[in-house]
Design an enzyme around this catalytic site. Structure first.
Site, PDB file in Angstrom:
ATOM      1  N   GLU A  57       0.845  -1.211   0.000  1.00 34.42           N
ATOM      2  CA  GLU A  57       0.000   0.000   0.000  1.00 34.42           C
ATOM      3  C   GLU A  57       0.877   1.257   0.000  1.00 34.42           C
ATOM      4  O   GLU A  57       0.713   2.119  -0.823  1.00 34.42           O
ATOM      5  CB  GLU A  57      -0.899   0.031   1.236  1.00 34.42           C
ATOM      6  CG  GLU A  57      -2.016  -0.995   1.225  1.00 34.42           C
ATOM      7  CD  GLU A  57      -3.162  -0.602   0.303  1.00 34.42           C
ATOM      8  OE1 GLU A  57      -3.275   0.580  -0.050  1.00 34.42           O
ATOM      9  OE2 GLU A  57      -3.946  -1.500  -0.066  1.00 34.42           O
TER      10      GLU A  57
ATOM     11  N   GLU B 150      16.204  -1.345  10.018  1.00 30.42           N
ATOM     12  CA  GLU B 150      15.035  -1.992  10.622  1.00 30.42           C
ATOM     13  C   GLU B 150      13.844  -1.819   9.687  1.00 30.42           C
ATOM     14  O   GLU B 150      13.475  -0.680   9.367  1.00 30.42           O
ATOM     15  CB  GLU B 150      14.688  -1.393  11.989  1.00 30.42           C
ATOM     16  CG  GLU B 150      13.554  -2.191  12.639  1.00 30.42           C
ATOM     17  CD  GLU B 150      12.903  -1.504  13.818  1.00 30.42           C
ATOM     18  OE1 GLU B 150      13.070  -2.001  14.935  1.00 30.42           O
ATOM     19  OE2 GLU B 150      12.243  -0.464  13.623  1.00 30.42           O
TER      20      GLU B 150
HETATM   21  P1  0O2 Z   1      10.629   5.115  16.520  1.00 31.50           P
HETATM   22  O1  0O2 Z   1      10.767   6.578  16.494  1.00 31.50           O
HETATM   23  O2  0O2 Z   1       9.236   4.641  16.170  1.00 31.50           O
HETATM   24  O3  0O2 Z   1      11.665   4.402  15.739  1.00 31.50           O
HETATM   25  P2  0O2 Z   1      15.621  -3.095  20.227  1.00 31.50           P
HETATM   26  O4  0O2 Z   1      15.715  -2.079  19.111  1.00 31.50           O
HETATM   27  O5  0O2 Z   1      15.292  -4.465  19.748  1.00 31.50           O
HETATM   28  O6  0O2 Z   1      16.782  -3.057  21.124  1.00 31.50           O
HETATM   29  P3  0O2 Z   1      13.064  -2.027  20.822  1.00 31.50           P
HETATM   30  O7  0O2 Z   1      13.303  -0.599  20.468  1.00 31.50           O
HETATM   31  O8  0O2 Z   1      12.109  -2.284  21.964  1.00 31.50           O
HETATM   32  O9  0O2 Z   1      14.436  -2.695  21.166  1.00 31.50           O
HETATM   33  O10 0O2 Z   1      12.604  -2.805  19.522  1.00 31.50           O
HETATM   34  P4  0O2 Z   1      11.190  -3.257  18.973  1.00 31.50           P
HETATM   35  O11 0O2 Z   1      10.381  -4.016  19.969  1.00 31.50           O
HETATM   36  O12 0O2 Z   1      11.524  -3.997  17.716  1.00 31.50           O
HETATM   37  O13 0O2 Z   1      10.396  -1.914  18.660  1.00 31.50           O
HETATM   38  C1  0O2 Z   1      10.964  -0.864  17.966  1.00 31.50           C
HETATM   39  C2  0O2 Z   1       9.961  -0.002  17.231  1.00 31.50           C
HETATM   40  O14 0O2 Z   1       8.729  -0.684  17.011  1.00 31.50           O
HETATM   41  C3  0O2 Z   1       9.566   1.257  17.962  1.00 31.50           C
HETATM   42  O15 0O2 Z   1      10.499   2.248  17.668  1.00 31.50           O
HETATM   43  C4  0O2 Z   1       8.211   1.572  17.346  1.00 31.50           C
HETATM   44  O16 0O2 Z   1       8.356   2.168  16.064  1.00 31.50           O
HETATM   45  C5  0O2 Z   1       7.624   0.204  17.161  1.00 31.50           C
HETATM   46  N1  0O2 Z   1       6.862  -0.245  18.351  1.00 31.50           N
HETATM   47  C6  0O2 Z   1       7.233  -1.195  19.219  1.00 31.50           C
HETATM   48  N2  0O2 Z   1       6.291  -1.369  20.154  1.00 31.50           N
HETATM   49  C7  0O2 Z   1       5.306  -0.496  19.880  1.00 31.50           C
HETATM   50  C8  0O2 Z   1       4.039  -0.201  20.489  1.00 31.50           C
HETATM   51  O17 0O2 Z   1       3.637  -0.779  21.493  1.00 31.50           O
HETATM   52  N3  0O2 Z   1       3.284   0.768  19.889  1.00 31.50           N
HETATM   53  C9  0O2 Z   1       3.672   1.430  18.785  1.00 31.50           C
HETATM   54  N4  0O2 Z   1       2.863   2.370  18.280  1.00 31.50           N
HETATM   55  N5  0O2 Z   1       4.870   1.198  18.183  1.00 31.50           N
HETATM   56  C10 0O2 Z   1       5.663   0.240  18.719  1.00 31.50           C
HETATM   57  P5  0O2 Z   1      10.947   3.355  18.725  1.00 31.50           P
HETATM   58  O18 0O2 Z   1      12.365   3.061  19.094  1.00 31.50           O
HETATM   59  O19 0O2 Z   1       9.965   3.423  19.864  1.00 31.50           O
HETATM   60  O20 0O2 Z   1      10.928   4.724  18.022  1.00 31.50           O
END
Ligand code: 0O2
Length: 242
Positions: free
Chosen positions: A72, A173
């Site tokens: 999409e 990522e």
């Molecule tokens: P941004 O600005 O969105 O990039 P790791 O990187 O594995 O050491 P992390 O950061 O917990 O640890 O990794 P994970 O679980 O793969 O999640 C990373 C990203 O997934 C987050 O980036 C969010 O973009 C998204 N994400 C994860 N969990 C949630 C959630 O509960 N809700 C929403 N809306 N997004 C989520 P960042 O780092 O938060 O920031």
């Protein structure tokens, strides 16, 4: 340091005084850091370009040769210096470019939004099968949603980027999700930030219920799509090779 005469009239007295109090040595250090940071971040931007090109090629190929397109839309972002700094603190990582390069794998991020759940796995498969792409890590929050209802397929891909002094491998990522998952995640993200992480219990309950509704919508839409295309049962999972 004296402010640039072109911008000085735009600055407050406090800002001008602050600038004047910076000694040339400190200023030199700040400028050197800015240059080092720009050099550090550049390959990540190219990593995003590489993945975006791969996805655009798949998308165009689908548009030309198939009667429907699984992708999409696609978006990307480079993590800001502030956000990298927060993660360095959270992960207790040594604040050097080398350590950050090893510990933080989501500096380059690409999000691919697909029509249906099966498309998410299909696009994942098409991307990860490419021979210059290496899969470093997969987190399948579709098969195993987070407790708040968050669903998405996360994969850290490593791609080669060819710079003037040789190739470097860059982690990117990639988040793959459906339109419904994306809609939910965007709203949840806004709510989380609005309440600074302290979301009221009632809203959390409503968000979890909305995640379940989004999930149901995905199942219904995929089923309708398959009926229209005359296809059989649904397979929603990662390829066996992962
Ligand atoms: P941004 O600005 O969105 O990039 P790791 O990187 O594995 O050491 P992390 O950061 O917990 O640890 O990794 P994970 O679980 O793969 O999640 C990373 C990203 O997934 C987050 O980036 C969010 O973009 C998204 N994400 C994860 N969990 C949630 C959630 O509960 N809700 C929403 N809306 N997004 C989520 P960042 O780092 O938060 O920031």
């Amino acid at each position: 340091m004296q402010p640039d005469p072109a911008v000085a009239p735009l600055l407050s007295t406090r800002a001008i005084e602050a600038l004047q109090s910076i000694d040339p040595e400190t200023l030199g250090e700040v400028q050197a850091f800015r240059e080092d940071f720009a050099r550090f971040i550049m390959p990540y931007k190219f990593g995003i370009d590489e993945i975006s090109t791969k996805v655009s090629i798949l998308r165009e190929e689908f548009a030309e040769l198939q009667d429907y397109n699984p992708i999409e839309h696609i978006s990307s972002r480079l993590k800001s210096a502030e956000s990298i700094e927060q993660k360095v603190i959270r992960k207790n990582c040594e604040p050097t470019f080398e350590a950050i390069r090893d510990a933080i794998t989501d500096i380059a991020g690409v999000r691919i939004v697909c029509s249906f759940v099966s498309d998410v796995y299909r696009v994942f498969d098409l991307l990860t099968r490419q021979e210059d792409v290496r899969v470093l890590r997969v987190k399948d929050y579709i098969a195993h949603p987070k407790p708040n209802g968050y669903k998405s397929l996360h994969v850290i891909l490593e791609v080669p980027v060819f710079l003037s002094d040789g190739p470097v491998r860059v982690p990117v990522e990639v988040q793959l999700r459906t339109v419904a998952m994306d809609f939910w995640a965007s709203l949840e993200h806004k709510i989380y930030y609005k309440y600074d992480g302290e979301v009221p219990e009632r809203l959390l309950r409503d968000l979890t219920a909305a995640a379940s509704t989004a999930n149901q919508l995905d199942l219904t839409m995929e089923d309708l799509h398959r009926q229209v295309r005359g296809e059989g049962g649904t397979v929603y999972s990662l390829p066996a090779s992962v």
